[in-house]
Design a protein around this motif. Structure first.
Motif, mmCIF file in Angstrom:
data_model
loop_
_atom_site.group_PDB
_atom_site.id
_atom_site.type_symbol
_atom_site.label_atom_id
_atom_site.label_comp_id
_atom_site.label_asym_id
_atom_site.label_seq_id
_atom_site.Cartn_x
_atom_site.Cartn_y
_atom_site.Cartn_z
ATOM 1 N N LEU A 138 -9.990 -31.924 -48.214
ATOM 2 C CA LEU A 138 -10.353 -32.021 -46.798
ATOM 3 C C LEU A 138 -11.660 -31.287 -46.514
ATOM 4 C CD1 LEU A 138 -6.892 -31.496 -45.033
ATOM 5 C CD2 LEU A 138 -8.233 -33.605 -45.130
ATOM 6 N N PHE A 197 -2.482 -43.105 -40.140
ATOM 7 C CA PHE A 197 -3.863 -42.728 -39.836
ATOM 8 C C PHE A 197 -4.822 -43.890 -40.079
ATOM 9 C CE2 PHE A 197 -7.923 -41.385 -41.705
ATOM 10 C CZ PHE A 197 -8.519 -40.826 -40.577
ATOM 11 N N SER A 251 -13.075 -33.313 -38.364
ATOM 12 C CA SER A 251 -12.947 -33.773 -39.752
ATOM 13 C C SER A 251 -12.433 -32.685 -40.685
ATOM 14 C CB SER A 251 -14.305 -34.274 -40.271
ATOM 15 O OG SER A 251 -15.270 -33.234 -40.275
ATOM 16 N N PRO A 271 -7.549 -31.542 -39.319
ATOM 17 C CA PRO A 271 -6.702 -31.859 -40.473
ATOM 18 C C PRO A 271 -6.166 -30.625 -41.196
ATOM 19 C CG PRO A 271 -8.657 -33.237 -40.473
ATOM 20 C CD PRO A 271 -8.866 -32.199 -39.420
#
Length: 399
Positions: free
Chosen positions: A53, A233, A140, A144
């Motif tokens: 991530l 998602f 982003s 998450p």
């Protein structure tokens, strides 16, 4: 870049820029600490997901940063530009450090000695681009990462006070990032329409109350049905990406950059509403919030059903599930009411902004104040870079 700027970079903005730099460095340190903690706990899967991530978010933000880099205006920029270090710094994910270093240079110059109008204008440009980049990074990376943290917490039998504090602090940090972006948009309005403490508080609260249920619903669903959250998602992201394309956004200077921007907007919309087109967007906003509210209810319902069916096989929850089932929709509705209050009382829907060579104004209001206006129509057609981004963001924001 233009020789003069219609912007003023006050001392308070300089101090806030220095504070934002410190918070950025703290965020980087906390990311490293989180990875080390997961490694020490033996949670290698979560550690791998977290690293992925962080890496994907960093690459996305640095691609935008590299595309947006213009002619050097500060000593820091001129140094790296002279030795051809712009590209390597972005490849090694150090582009944001360079941008913050340039902003710190201008902020310190403002604090220590009085800077001229040109330097203040450059500082406003830098601050605007950093605000947008940090907004992209928030949705982003930070969001998450918070979903991952809540997933990990839900698998424990006890919710520790420190963990609850971290989750609450992360949610507030996300709302603050959106608030800072909003305050930067107020650079385009007259002084009497600047954002005060009361409007800032209401804006912060409604964003917090809308984002919190969405993040928690996604995290709860992912904690019990992790294989399906990716499909959920991607399904939403593709739909939202197509909706961004249908709105004919014109934010970037290149076609490839515009598609990347639309993809990023789809990611942001998965968690929060974000204006990307000019004109009235109230109907679009209403449809969006109705769909997101229904999806939150669906995710919570599936999560509760799955836990009820397999309660014997699952660990006890650290939080009463009925509190989550009833509390999260209530928070979302409260957030919508506060958003209505904000747009009714505080949001300048017809601000004193002028665009174009014929004096077009938002909401048809003719004003004398000139904000990023050029009367040469040929020059307007050639407008690119941060000037274009700032104008488009302002026009999209004040619908």
């Amino acid at each position: 870049m233009e020789e003069t700027f219609p912007f003023h970079f006050p001392l308070s903005a300089s101090l806030l820029s220095l504070l934002s730099t410190l918070l950025f460095l703290l965020d980087v340190a906390l990311d490293v600490w989180a990875i080390v903690s997961l490694y020490q706990d033996g949670e290698y899967v979560y550690m791998g997901v977290l690293i992925a991530l962080l890496l994907c978010s960093s690459i996305l933000v640095h691609v935008f940063s590299w595309i947006w880099y213009s002619d050097p205006e500060t000593s820091t920029d001129k140094f790296v530009w002279k030795y051809g270090l712009i590209g390597p710094l972005h490849v090694f994910q150090l582009g944001l450090f360079l941008r913050f270093a340039s902003l710190v240079e201008l902020s310190l110059r403002k604090v220590i000695q009085r800077s001229d109008r040109f330097q203040e204008g450059v500082a406003v440009y830098l601050k605007h681009d950093l605000s947008v980049l940090r907004l992209f990074e928030t949705f982003s990376e930070s969001v998450p990462q918070l979903v991952l943290m809540i997933m990990f917490t839900m698998q424990e039998q006890e919710l520790q006070l420190f963990t609850a504090f971290k989750i609450a602090a992360s949610l507030m940090s996300i709302a603050v990032s959106v608030l800072f972006y909003h305050r930067d948009m107020r650079d385009f309005v007259p002084q009497h329409q600047k954002m005060g403490w009361s409007s800032s508080a209401v804006f912060f609260l409604w964003n917090l109350l809308l984002i919190t249920p969405r993040v928690l619903a996604v995290a709860l669903f992912a904690s019990i049905l992790p294989c399906y959250i990716t499909a959920h998602f991607l399904s939403w992201w593709v739909l939202l990406f197509l909706l961004a394309w249908r709105q004919k956004t014109n934010f970037m200077d290149t076609e490839g950059g515009e598609w990347l921007y639309r993809a990023t907007v789809g990611l942001i919309w998965y968690f929060s509403w974000f204006n990307v087109s000019k004109g009235k967007t109230k109907v679009k906003s209403i449809i969006y919030h109705v769909c997101m509210g229904a999806d939150i209810g669906l995710l919570l319902g599936l999560w509760f059903w799955k836990r009820s069916v397999e309660s014997a096989c699952l660990s006890p929850l650290p939080v009463n599930p009925y509190i989550l089932i009833g509390g999260l929709p209530a928070l979302y509705i409260t957030g919508l009411l506060l958003k209505l209050l904000y747009h009714w009382k505080f949001h300048p829907n017809c601000p004193s902004l002028r665009f174009g060579d014929r004096g077009e104004t938002l909401c048809g209001v003719a004003v004398a104040m000139n904000v990023l206006v050029e009367t040469d129509s040929a020059d307007i057609g050639r407008r690119t870079g941060v000037d274009k981004r700032m104008r488009d963001m302002a026009a999209n924001f004040y619908y």
